[in-house]
Design an enzyme around this catalytic site. Sequence first.
Site, PDB file in Angstrom:
ATOM      1  N   HIS A 141    -144.396 -68.529  54.587  1.00 44.08           N
ATOM      2  CA  HIS A 141    -144.909 -68.665  53.215  1.00 44.08           C
ATOM      3  C   HIS A 141    -144.104 -67.778  52.279  1.00 44.08           C
ATOM      4  CE1 HIS A 141    -146.780 -64.743  53.960  1.00 44.08           C
ATOM      5  NE2 HIS A 141    -146.811 -64.634  52.638  1.00 44.08           N
ATOM      6  N   LYS A 176    -131.176 -70.319  55.191  1.00 41.07           N
ATOM      7  CA  LYS A 176    -130.877 -71.744  55.354  1.00 41.07           C
ATOM      8  C   LYS A 176    -130.756 -72.035  56.841  1.00 41.07           C
ATOM      9  CE  LYS A 176    -125.939 -70.997  54.565  1.00 41.07           C
ATOM     10  NZ  LYS A 176    -124.804 -71.335  53.729  1.00 41.07           N
ATOM     11  N   ARG A 194    -123.892 -65.832  56.518  1.00 42.88           N
ATOM     12  CA  ARG A 194    -122.738 -66.733  56.546  1.00 42.88           C
ATOM     13  C   ARG A 194    -122.364 -67.008  57.994  1.00 42.88           C
ATOM     14  NH1 ARG A 194    -117.761 -63.870  57.195  1.00 42.88           N
ATOM     15  NH2 ARG A 194    -118.110 -61.633  57.161  1.00 42.88           N
TER      16      ARG A 194
END
Length: 178
Positions: free
Chosen positions: A95, A141, A155
């Site tokens: 969340h 991500k 990265r």
Amino acid sequence: MRKTEKYPVEGPNALWQIYRTVSKWKAVKNFVWIQISRYCPSLPVKNWIYRRMLGMKIGEHSAFALMVMVDVFFPEKIKVGSNTIIGYNTTILAHEYLIREYRLGEVNIGSHVMVGANTTILPGVTIGDYAIVGAGSVVHKDVPPHTFVAGNPMRVIRSNASDGLTGTADVPDSLADH
């Protein structure tokens, strides 16, 4: 891009309205069980707490190090595959409460994954099988399978990173100390 669902709120910021989105009794129960698991030295007991008391999906032989903090409000949105290590003091969030909205997202961590210490995993990400996440990273991500990532911002350090990996021997010295 992270996969999260957005829920707009009106009035005070979303965190101020937390108990409109999750029961305070659920939060208290989860908090107690998470604190017990953070200090528990037994990996089978930790996994039992995560599975049975918090509703997480945890694969066989996965190991959560000391002080790992899983999402207090939505731990059931966290899934970890088999034979994965979650490093010391890592935070896994499902969340995020913002000013005008809150967001929820499932976190899927694959099998045979190594997550280094002091990492933060944000809601809505998937970490693929055999991936390696360097210590101190912010996973904002998706991480493809067999990929070594590190840093803030995160990265890609190397693809096909787990080929022949037997620990941290293949981690560059410049990242092993972080």
